[in-house]
Design a protein around this motif. Structure first.
Motif, PDB file in Angstrom:
ATOM      1  N   ASN A  31       0.826  -1.210   0.000  1.00 41.39           N
ATOM      2  CA  ASN A  31       0.000   0.000   0.000  1.00 41.39           C
ATOM      3  C   ASN A  31       0.859   1.258   0.000  1.00 41.39           C
ATOM      4  O   ASN A  31       1.807   1.377   0.778  1.00 41.39           O
ATOM      5  CB  ASN A  31      -0.892   0.024   1.242  1.00 41.39           C
ATOM      6  CG  ASN A  31      -1.668  -1.262   1.424  1.00 41.39           C
ATOM      7  OD1 ASN A  31      -2.137  -1.855   0.463  1.00 41.39           O
ATOM      8  ND2 ASN A  31      -1.804  -1.700   2.665  1.00 41.39           N
ATOM      9  N   MET A  32       0.496   2.202  -0.862  1.00 43.12           N
ATOM     10  CA  MET A  32       1.182   3.490  -0.894  1.00 43.12           C
ATOM     11  C   MET A  32       0.164   4.601  -1.031  1.00 43.12           C
ATOM     12  O   MET A  32      -0.889   4.414  -1.653  1.00 43.12           O
ATOM     13  CB  MET A  32       2.203   3.546  -2.042  1.00 43.12           C
ATOM     14  CG  MET A  32       3.341   2.543  -1.882  1.00 43.12           C
ATOM     15  SD  MET A  32       4.614   2.685  -3.143  1.00 43.12           S
ATOM     16  CE  MET A  32       5.438   4.206  -2.658  1.00 43.12           C
ATOM     17  N   PHE A  33       0.497   5.755  -0.449  1.00 46.80           N
ATOM     18  CA  PHE A  33      -0.452   6.864  -0.348  1.00 46.80           C
ATOM     19  C   PHE A  33       0.261   8.190  -0.625  1.00 46.80           C
ATOM     20  O   PHE A  33       1.436   8.344  -0.295  1.00 46.80           O
ATOM     21  CB  PHE A  33      -1.033   6.933   1.081  1.00 46.80           C
ATOM     22  CG  PHE A  33      -1.595   5.639   1.588  1.00 46.80           C
ATOM     23  CD1 PHE A  33      -0.773   4.691   2.180  1.00 46.80           C
ATOM     24  CD2 PHE A  33      -2.943   5.367   1.473  1.00 46.80           C
ATOM     25  CE1 PHE A  33      -1.279   3.483   2.654  1.00 46.80           C
ATOM     26  CE2 PHE A  33      -3.468   4.169   1.940  1.00 46.80           C
ATOM     27  CZ  PHE A  33      -2.641   3.229   2.529  1.00 46.80           C
ATOM     28  N   SER A  49      -2.671   3.505  -3.624  1.00 50.18           N
ATOM     29  CA  SER A  49      -2.509   2.291  -4.423  1.00 50.18           C
ATOM     30  C   SER A  49      -2.348   1.111  -3.480  1.00 50.18           C
ATOM     31  O   SER A  49      -1.595   1.181  -2.500  1.00 50.18           O
ATOM     32  CB  SER A  49      -1.277   2.419  -5.319  1.00 50.18           C
ATOM     33  OG  SER A  49      -0.931   1.161  -5.882  1.00 50.18           O
ATOM     34  N   TYR A  50      -3.027   0.017  -3.799  1.00 51.55           N
ATOM     35  CA  TYR A  50      -2.923  -1.191  -2.990  1.00 51.55           C
ATOM     36  C   TYR A  50      -2.077  -2.269  -3.668  1.00 51.55           C
ATOM     37  O   TYR A  50      -2.035  -3.409  -3.210  1.00 51.55           O
ATOM     38  CB  TYR A  50      -4.306  -1.745  -2.654  1.00 51.55           C
ATOM     39  CG  TYR A  50      -5.083  -0.923  -1.653  1.00 51.55           C
ATOM     40  CD1 TYR A  50      -6.478  -0.996  -1.604  1.00 51.55           C
ATOM     41  CD2 TYR A  50      -4.443  -0.089  -0.751  1.00 51.55           C
ATOM     42  CE1 TYR A  50      -7.202  -0.239  -0.688  1.00 51.55           C
ATOM     43  CE2 TYR A  50      -5.152   0.671   0.167  1.00 51.55           C
ATOM     44  CZ  TYR A  50      -6.531   0.585   0.193  1.00 51.55           C
ATOM     45  OH  TYR A  50      -7.246   1.329   1.103  1.00 51.55           O
ATOM     46  N   ASN A  56      -6.129   4.579  -7.011  1.00 55.42           N
ATOM     47  CA  ASN A  56      -7.457   5.029  -6.591  1.00 55.42           C
ATOM     48  C   ASN A  56      -7.412   6.498  -6.215  1.00 55.42           C
ATOM     49  O   ASN A  56      -6.396   6.975  -5.705  1.00 55.42           O
ATOM     50  CB  ASN A  56      -7.929   4.228  -5.376  1.00 55.42           C
ATOM     51  CG  ASN A  56      -7.869   2.740  -5.611  1.00 55.42           C
ATOM     52  OD1 ASN A  56      -8.768   2.166  -6.206  1.00 55.42           O
ATOM     53  ND2 ASN A  56      -6.793   2.097  -5.145  1.00 55.42           N
ATOM     54  N   LYS A  57      -8.537   7.175  -6.440  1.00 55.45           N
ATOM     55  CA  LYS A  57      -8.621   8.587  -6.103  1.00 55.45           C
ATOM     56  C   LYS A  57      -8.949   8.770  -4.633  1.00 55.45           C
ATOM     57  O   LYS A  57      -9.764   8.043  -4.067  1.00 55.45           O
ATOM     58  CB  LYS A  57      -9.692   9.266  -6.955  1.00 55.45           C
ATOM     59  CG  LYS A  57      -9.346   9.317  -8.424  1.00 55.45           C
ATOM     60  CD  LYS A  57     -10.432  10.031  -9.219  1.00 55.45           C
ATOM     61  CE  LYS A  57     -10.060  10.112 -10.678  1.00 55.45           C
ATOM     62  NZ  LYS A  57     -11.102  10.814 -11.480  1.00 55.45           N
ATOM     63  N   GLY A  58      -8.332   9.785  -4.054  1.00 54.97           N
ATOM     64  CA  GLY A  58      -8.636  10.140  -2.679  1.00 54.97           C
ATOM     65  C   GLY A  58      -9.544  11.349  -2.622  1.00 54.97           C
ATOM     66  O   GLY A  58     -10.224  11.693  -3.588  1.00 54.97           O
ATOM     67  N   GLU A  59      -9.505  12.008  -1.487  1.00 53.41           N
ATOM     68  CA  GLU A  59     -10.397  13.132  -1.199  1.00 53.41           C
ATOM     69  C   GLU A  59     -10.159  14.338  -2.099  1.00 53.41           C
ATOM     70  O   GLU A  59     -11.097  15.053  -2.466  1.00 53.41           O
ATOM     71  CB  GLU A  59     -10.206  13.525   0.268  1.00 53.41           C
ATOM     72  CG  GLU A  59     -10.998  14.704   0.756  1.00 53.41           C
ATOM     73  CD  GLU A  59     -10.575  15.147   2.142  1.00 53.41           C
ATOM     74  OE1 GLU A  59     -11.136  16.131   2.636  1.00 53.41           O
ATOM     75  OE2 GLU A  59      -9.665  14.520   2.729  1.00 53.41           O
TER      76      GLU A  59
END
Lengths: 116, 115
Positions: A31-33, A49-50, A56-59
């Motif tokens: 997982n990365m953010f 990303s998993y 994936n989109k965040g806030e």
């Protein structure tokens, strides 16, 4: 020792330019953010990303994109930099979910981006 | 969506004294995780302490402890015997069981430890 690094540490760019911020981790985390940190808002999630090829989109994803071609790297691209994107950007990683997952996220040192 | 609120933008404490930082959160979930992160002037985010909602016992890590009140949705951080090195921004964070591995952060509390 495992670590998570970001480059550059400081960046000044002009409005309208494309900018890419690098994030590299040697934890072998799935997982990365990406977060941005602004006064009064804490950290807000931009993308995550998993795993490889997963994003994936965040806030607050508008104006940003990421790609995950390997486990170690998750570069963040500002397609056309805007003054509102002046911020400090943090990358983080965490281990995959399992029986003993702590859900702790490990953070990079941050990149200070100024858009003029 | 979950929200995390830290109502104290800034606090100060004398060295060797005790200080408590507040955090409240909003969720409809029963199982979740709560964290306190420290961000010193170097900007490096460091995990201070972690609490699992299904555990009744409050987490402790040396001089750091939490007061977890599940019914009140409150998760405060107590720092005992404050040291100059505790000067930092402190962020409360929430991870829901249905939120994958994402964390939701509060706005932060800036703590100054005075000599």
């Amino acid at each position: 020792d495992a670590e998570i690094t970001q480059s550059p540490r400081h960046k000044i760019t002009e409005t309208g330019r494309q900018v890419t911020l690098a994030c590299h981790q040697t934890w072998n985390h799935n997982n990365m953010f990406w977060y941005r940190q602004d006064l009064g808002h804490g950290l807000r999630l931009i993308h995550y990303s998993y795993g490889v090829q997963d994003t994936n989109k965040g806030e607050v994803s508008d104006g940003y994109s990421v790609s995950r071609s390997n486990t170690e790297d998750l570069p963040l691209t500002l397609e056309s930099a805007a003054s509102s994107q002046t911020s400090v950007y943090f990358c983080a990683s965490s281990d995959r979910e399992g029986p003993s997952t702590s859900y702790e996220q490990y953070f990079g040192p941050g990149t200070r981006l100024t858009v003029t | 969506a979950q929200t995390v609120t830290q109502s104290q933008p800034e606090m100060s404490v004398q060295e060797a004294e005790t200080v408590t930082l507040s955090c409240t959160y909003d969720t409809s979930e029963n199982n979740y995780y709560l964290f306190w992160y420290k961000q010193p002037p170097s900007r490096q985010m460091i995990l201070v302490i972690r609490q699992e909602a299904y555990k009744q016992q409050n987490a402790t890590e040396n001089r750091f402890s939490v007061n977890f009140q599940k019914a009140a949705k409150s998760f405060s951080l107590k720092i005992s015997d404050s040291q100059l090195g505790d000067t930092a921004m402190y962020f409360c964070a929430f991870k829901g069981n249905n939120a994958g591995n994402m964390l939701t952060f509060g706005g932060g509390t800036r703590l100054m430890v005075k000599p």
